[in-house]
Design a protein around this motif. Sequence first.
Motif, PDB file in Angstrom:
ATOM      1  N   ALA A   1       0.768  -1.306  -0.009  1.00 21.92           N
ATOM      2  CA  ALA A   1       0.062   0.047  -0.024  1.00 21.92           C
ATOM      3  C   ALA A   1       0.756   1.203   0.268  1.00 21.92           C
ATOM      4  O   ALA A   1       0.689   2.188  -0.699  1.00 21.92           O
ATOM      5  N   ARG A   2       2.007   1.255   0.741  1.00 27.95           N
ATOM      6  CA  ARG A   2       2.858   2.414   0.762  1.00 27.95           C
ATOM      7  C   ARG A   2       3.404   2.709  -0.510  1.00 27.95           C
ATOM      8  O   ARG A   2       3.552   3.659  -1.132  1.00 27.95           O
ATOM      9  N   MET A   3       3.860   1.432  -1.277  1.00 32.23           N
ATOM     10  CA  MET A   3       4.484   1.564  -2.588  1.00 32.23           C
ATOM     11  C   MET A   3       3.383   2.194  -3.600  1.00 32.23           C
ATOM     12  O   MET A   3       3.735   3.123  -4.674  1.00 32.23           O
ATOM     13  N   LEU A   4       2.279   1.767  -3.602  1.00 33.57           N
ATOM     14  CA  LEU A   4       1.396   2.228  -4.454  1.00 33.57           C
ATOM     15  C   LEU A   4       1.018   3.648  -4.309  1.00 33.57           C
ATOM     16  O   LEU A   4       0.865   4.376  -5.122  1.00 33.57           O
ATOM     17  N   THR A   5       0.877   4.176  -3.030  1.00 31.18           N
ATOM     18  CA  THR A   5       0.593   5.647  -2.754  1.00 31.18           C
ATOM     19  C   THR A   5       1.911   6.501  -3.386  1.00 31.18           C
ATOM     20  O   THR A   5       1.818   7.392  -3.717  1.00 31.18           O
ATOM     21  N   GLU A   6       3.000   5.843  -3.114  1.00 29.44           N
ATOM     22  CA  GLU A   6       4.248   6.524  -3.828  1.00 29.44           C
ATOM     23  C   GLU A   6       4.227   6.638  -5.168  1.00 29.44           C
ATOM     24  O   GLU A   6       4.707   7.669  -5.940  1.00 29.44           O
ATOM     25  N   LEU A   7       3.902   5.483  -5.797  1.00 31.69           N
ATOM     26  CA  LEU A   7       3.509   5.576  -7.319  1.00 31.69           C
ATOM     27  C   LEU A   7       2.709   6.584  -7.839  1.00 31.69           C
ATOM     28  O   LEU A   7       3.176   7.156  -8.857  1.00 31.69           O
ATOM     29  N   GLU A   8       1.808   6.707  -7.271  1.00 29.83           N
ATOM     30  CA  GLU A   8       0.692   7.705  -7.679  1.00 29.83           C
ATOM     31  C   GLU A   8       1.125   9.096  -7.572  1.00 29.83           C
ATOM     32  O   GLU A   8       1.062   9.876  -8.467  1.00 29.83           O
ATOM     33  N   LEU A   9       1.997   9.326  -6.413  1.00 29.48           N
ATOM     34  CA  LEU A   9       2.561  10.921  -6.419  1.00 29.48           C
ATOM     35  C   LEU A   9       3.561  10.830  -7.384  1.00 29.48           C
ATOM     36  O   LEU A   9       3.976  11.934  -7.951  1.00 29.48           O
ATOM     37  N   MET A  10       4.418   9.808  -7.671  1.00 24.80           N
ATOM     38  CA  MET A  10       5.374   9.967  -8.627  1.00 24.80           C
ATOM     39  C   MET A  10       4.899  10.196 -10.040  1.00 24.80           C
ATOM     40  O   MET A  10       5.452  11.136 -10.526  1.00 24.80           O
ATOM     41  N   ARG A  11       3.832   9.412 -10.388  1.00 21.36           N
ATOM     42  CA  ARG A  11       3.099   9.799 -11.757  1.00 21.36           C
ATOM     43  C   ARG A  11       2.672  11.340 -11.828  1.00 21.36           C
ATOM     44  O   ARG A  11       3.120  11.842 -12.606  1.00 21.36           O
ATOM     45  N   SER A  12       2.152  11.706 -10.761  1.00 21.89           N
ATOM     46  CA  SER A  12       1.728  13.277 -10.654  1.00 21.89           C
ATOM     47  C   SER A  12       2.919  14.062 -11.150  1.00 21.89           C
ATOM     48  O   SER A  12       2.881  15.010 -12.083  1.00 21.89           O
ATOM     49  N   VAL A  13       3.630  13.948 -10.449  1.00 16.41           N
ATOM     50  CA  VAL A  13       5.074  14.775 -10.364  1.00 16.41           C
ATOM     51  C   VAL A  13       6.035  14.882 -11.915  1.00 16.41           C
ATOM     52  O   VAL A  13       6.408  15.527 -12.482  1.00 16.41           O
ATOM     53  N   VAL A  14       5.954  13.379 -12.294  1.00 18.29           N
ATOM     54  CA  VAL A  14       6.674  13.238 -13.367  1.00 18.29           C
ATOM     55  C   VAL A  14       5.849  13.720 -14.752  1.00 18.29           C
ATOM     56  O   VAL A  14       6.535  14.505 -15.562  1.00 18.29           O
ATOM     57  N   GLU A  15       4.651  13.636 -14.701  1.00 18.21           N
ATOM     58  CA  GLU A  15       3.676  14.047 -15.893  1.00 18.21           C
ATOM     59  C   GLU A  15       3.656  15.533 -15.802  1.00 18.21           C
ATOM     60  O   GLU A  15       3.632  16.404 -16.836  1.00 18.21           O
ATOM     61  N   GLY A  16       3.694  15.942 -14.409  1.00 27.03           N
ATOM     62  CA  GLY A  16       3.871  17.740 -14.415  1.00 27.03           C
ATOM     63  C   GLY A  16       4.928  18.162 -14.948  1.00 27.03           C
ATOM     64  O   GLY A  16       4.857  19.232 -15.492  1.00 27.03           O
TER      65      GLY A  16
END
Length: 354
Positions: free
Chosen positions: A260-275
């Motif tokens: 669950a921790r990794m999944l939430t970190e991945l969602e944040l990662m996608r947001s900043v990368v696409e940003g």
Amino acid sequence: MAALTDEQTMLRDMAREWADNESPVTAFRALRNAARPEGYDPAVWAEIGQMGWGGIVIPEAQGGSAMGYLSLGMVVEQLGRNLAATPLAATGPAASAIVLGESDAAKSDWLARIASGEAIATLAIDEGPLHGGPIATTVAGDRLTGTKAFVAEGDTAQVFVVAATDGLYLVAGDPGVTRSPRHMADARSHAEVRFDAAPAIRLGGPELTARVTDYATALVTAEMLGLAEQAFAVTNDYLKTRVQFGQPLSTFQALQHRMARMLTELELMRSVVEGALEAIDSGRSDLDQAVSLAKAVAGDTLKLVSREMIQLHGGIGMTDEHDAGFYMKRAAVLEAMWGNAAFHRERFARLNGY
């Protein structure tokens, strides 16, 4: 997540399908075992050129499609999922340097060839083991002299976009160029490239160097996102099928919390990368901040996920027969490329006046 156009969605899905069918991880394993000196399969690169991916950030007038960095990032992300070894992530920022540069001759000579996959271009910026160090490369007249360390695709590139003390230059061909292969953990192409009075064409000043370096950094985070997403997916599937003490590992609450921790970190990662990729396409003034934020988050997240992939697979994850090691080794190289997480956290703070 970024709002994609229908064209971008089709491009992403096409890249994902092609990577899964034509360039799975087994293809990278075969490439690694063959130890090809160029670090990629020329036939695969030719196919990528035919699909037009080499020209995604090149204007239509020069043979490209001008779809922008978010589009290119989506392709690189899908290739990263399967560790596909191609020069695409190196050619994009180098092509952008030529597009933004002041040399019309460089544009006419190279952009169409890069777009078609006929020519490979790459950036040659750093001169030491760490990103952001001093630049000692000099230009006298139209001759460039200096040494660049760890140049991606440096073994076979026909075009080098080189940082000198006063700006960015294009060096094409082999006169005055000496390449020394660097054997890295990820089994990809890296070389030390020495320029000895090599013929050079000026592209722009230090501001162009900084801008194109940010482009390259943002694109690396897209590949890191692909690696992290796939490492998570493979680990999640393993926990659902591996039975221990009479029940699947996925039923153990402690492991659920780690996933669950990794999944939430991945969602944040996608947001900043696409940003960061969108910041390039929209010409935002805070591009440097967006890129440093993306690289810092991507570095921390990929390090977490790639190492958890090995630990949660147990003993098999530490063997060469399993793919987990490939992801960790590529992750280690990408984490260091264009500055690690610590470098970009410090840069982000400095850009914000701290």
